[in-house]
Design a protein around this motif. Structure first.
Motif, short mmCIF file in Angstrom:
data_model
loop_
_atom_site.label_atom_id
_atom_site.label_comp_id
_atom_site.label_asym_id
_atom_site.label_seq_id
_atom_site.Cartn_x
_atom_site.Cartn_y
_atom_site.Cartn_z
N ILE A 123 -20.27 4.87 12.06
CA ILE A 123 -21.09 3.94 11.51
C ILE A 123 -20.01 2.99 10.75
N ARG A 124 -20.36 1.44 10.83
CA ARG A 124 -19.38 0.75 10.25
C ARG A 124 -19.97 0.35 8.72
N VAL A 125 -19.18 0.01 7.87
CA VAL A 125 -19.35 -0.17 6.47
C VAL A 125 -19.38 -1.80 6.25
N LEU A 126 -20.46 -2.15 5.78
CA LEU A 126 -20.67 -3.83 5.74
C LEU A 126 -19.92 -4.19 4.36
N GLU A 127 -20.20 -3.28 3.34
CA GLU A 127 -19.78 -3.67 2.03
C GLU A 127 -19.80 -2.41 1.20
N VAL A 128 -18.95 -2.51 0.03
CA VAL A 128 -18.76 -1.51 -0.83
C VAL A 128 -19.00 -2.00 -2.18
N LEU A 129 -20.09 -1.43 -2.97
CA LEU A 129 -20.09 -2.02 -4.32
C LEU A 129 -20.05 -0.80 -5.23
N PRO A 130 -19.21 -1.27 -6.56
CA PRO A 130 -19.41 -0.29 -7.64
C PRO A 130 -20.64 -0.02 -8.05
N VAL A 131 -20.78 0.91 -8.74
CA VAL A 131 -22.22 1.47 -9.53
C VAL A 131 -21.88 1.14 -11.08
N PRO A 132 -22.61 0.14 -11.32
CA PRO A 132 -22.50 -0.19 -12.77
C PRO A 132 -22.59 0.93 -13.83
N GLY A 133 -21.44 1.06 -14.61
CA GLY A 133 -21.32 2.12 -15.72
C GLY A 133 -20.98 3.21 -15.18
N ASN A 134 -20.57 3.66 -13.72
CA ASN A 134 -20.27 4.68 -13.26
C ASN A 134 -19.17 4.85 -12.40
N ASP A 135 -17.81 5.05 -12.76
CA ASP A 135 -16.93 5.15 -11.99
C ASP A 135 -16.73 6.25 -11.06
N ASP A 136 -17.84 7.24 -11.18
CA ASP A 136 -17.66 8.27 -10.20
C ASP A 136 -18.31 8.01 -9.01
N GLU A 137 -18.97 7.31 -8.75
CA GLU A 137 -19.73 6.83 -7.64
C GLU A 137 -19.69 5.45 -7.09
N LYS A 138 -19.98 5.15 -5.71
CA LYS A 138 -19.75 3.89 -5.18
C LYS A 138 -21.35 3.63 -4.36
N ILE A 139 -21.43 2.43 -4.04
CA ILE A 139 -22.44 2.18 -3.23
C ILE A 139 -22.00 1.57 -1.87
N ILE A 140 -22.31 2.28 -0.65
CA ILE A 140 -21.94 1.80 0.21
C ILE A 140 -23.04 1.13 1.23
N VAL A 141 -22.78 0.17 1.85
CA VAL A 141 -23.74 -0.51 2.71
C VAL A 141 -23.47 -0.57 4.08
N MET A 142 -24.47 -0.09 4.92
CA MET A 142 -24.20 0.09 6.20
C MET A 142 -25.50 -0.29 7.04
N PRO A 143 -25.42 -0.55 8.53
CA PRO A 143 -26.52 -0.77 9.01
C PRO A 143 -27.33 0.36 9.14
N TRP A 144 -28.69 -0.01 9.01
CA TRP A 144 -29.94 0.86 9.24
C TRP A 144 -30.00 1.57 10.54
N LEU A 145 -29.76 2.67 10.81
CA LEU A 145 -29.96 3.33 12.17
C LEU A 145 -31.26 4.24 12.46
N ARG A 146 -31.75 4.26 13.64
CA ARG A 146 -32.85 4.94 13.89
C ARG A 146 -32.61 6.41 14.35
N LYS A 147 -33.66 7.46 14.58
CA LYS A 147 -33.22 8.70 14.90
C LYS A 147 -33.06 8.52 16.28
N VAL A 148 -31.91 9.46 16.92
CA VAL A 148 -31.70 9.49 18.34
C VAL A 148 -32.63 9.63 19.26
N MET A 149 -33.72 10.44 18.81
CA MET A 149 -34.60 10.88 19.86
C MET A 149 -36.09 10.22 19.66
N ASP A 150 -35.95 9.17 19.00
CA ASP A 150 -37.18 8.48 18.59
C ASP A 150 -36.99 6.77 19.04
#
Length: 381
Positions: A123-150
């Motif tokens: 899966i491709r990463v579209l963007e990575v954002l910092p979490v305000p006030g928390n250096d231990d986490e990041k927010i990664i933005v990716m395309p929304w995917l659907r279940k493969v059997m549905d």
């Protein structure tokens, strides 16, 4: 994103015994709601439920919440759906811990070199954002995917496309010295946007995103989706100049590899092969008795390969390069009518004759439209 496992409090307040809590946000939802403005500033709009000052459009009660758009909770406490404001593209926004290395592996397969490689099914990463006030986490933005059997696979050829792309993707990861380590079906997804005439809802995918009716779709044969491997929280990247270390196997997709039951570390690439083979066996060949899901007729040609992939001895399993080669040989021998034949669920009985007749007419229409038996999606780039 599409196929995440359920987690504690996923359903949140909808199943609380206290009716006064039915309209409240769960703890994980409150975290996302508190970051609404931050994500909006970066171009992502969450659903009305998570906007400041939200008041339920429904009266307290389980059923009214279930049948209301703003009563739909998130599927995973660390994953939020949103629309990209610039073009209304649906994305998955995921909180990840820096210590897991998930961001690094996801970014690695999204860089310029790998992003343009058609064999890359991560899966491709579209963007990575910092979490305000928390250096231990990041927010990664990716395309929304659907279940493969549905929705369900209509033909053998449609499923073959899925197998091809996932086998190719896992082989590509191994060639780049990365083991997925959790490559069960719940960590696979499909970009189904080409199939749908209007955008579907991320939580109730049979409905339109705006809740105005059913989300109608074309078949995979007519408008092919693209399949991806997701969730690299357990993945490991190894130094190609050094011997690959052994790893303890993880339970994946409800199944533990034999080396995991024996608590013996082994080659993580061999464990990946086992997990993928088990996915094919339980989702298509035999079904999954634990979850009461039937198998699908028509895939016995894969039995010898799958049996080798799930061998108890990890050293006896084929590599992903060998799996890919053997799979291609098997598919090459299949006649066109086999690929276009209907993928029939093993628990289907009474409707089979009617569906078979309809399938003949549908197949003729696909052939007139020159649609190949194995769907061929547009290139990723």
């Amino acid at each position: 994103m599409g196929d995440f496992e359920y987690h504690d409090r996923i359903i949140g307040p909808l199943f609380s015994s206290n009716s006064s809590d039915l309209c409240a946000l769960s703890k994980s939802e409150l975290w996302w709601s508190s970051h609404f403005e931050y994500l909006k500033e970066h171009g992502y709009m969450m659903r009305p439920r998570y906007r400041p000052g939200w008041k339920p459009s429904f009266k307290p009660g389980i059923l009214t919440a279930l049948y209301s758009e703003d009563g739909q909770t998130i599927l995973h406490p660390y994953v939020m759906d949103a629309l990209r404001i610039s073009d209304s593209y649906m994305v998955a926004i995921k909180r990840v811990k820096v210590s897991t290395g998930e961001e690094n592996i996801a970014n690695f397969f999204s860089n310029q070199e790998h992003n343009t490689n058609p064999r890359n099914r991560c899966i491709r990463v579209l963007e990575v954002l910092p979490v305000p006030g928390n250096d231990d986490e990041k927010i990664i933005v990716m395309p929304w995917l659907r279940k493969v059997m549905d929705p369900r696979f209509r033909t053998i050829g449609e499923a073959v496309q899925f197998f091809q792309e996932i086998i190719q993707g896992l082989q590509y990861m191994h060639e780049n010295n990365v083991a997925h380590r959790d490559c069960a079906r719940n960590n696979m997804g499909m970009d189904a946007n080409p199939m749908f005439t209007r955008q579907y809802h991320p939580i109730k995918p049979k409905k339109r995103h705006n809740w105005s009716g059913r989300a109608l779709h074309h078949s995979r044969t007519r408008c092919p989706p693209t399949y991806f491997l997701i969730d690299f929280g357990q993945s490991r990247m190894y130094n190609p100049s050094q011997p690959r270390p052994s790893e303890y196997a993880l339970k994946s997709g409800g199944y533990t590899p034999p080396e995991g039951d024996a608590d013996i570390p082994c080659d993580p690439f061999a464990t990946d092969v086992y997990i993928l083979g088990t996915m094919i066996r339980t989702s298509f060949l035999d079904g999954d008795s634990d979850s009461y899901k039937p198998g699908v007729h028509g895939f016995e040609f894969l039995r010898p390969l799958v049996n080798d992939m799930i061998a108890d001895d990890p050293s006896s399993r084929p590599t992903m390069t060998e799996v890919s080669s053997r799979f291609s040989d098997l598919v090459r021998k299949l006649p066109w009518w086999k690929l276009r034949s209907r993928a029939v669920q093993k628990d289907e009985f009474f409707t089979t004759p009617f569906r078979a007749v309809y399938h003949l007419f549908w197949t003729a229409s696909m052939m007139l439209l020159l649609k190949p038996a194995i769907p061929s999606p547009k290139p990723l780039h």
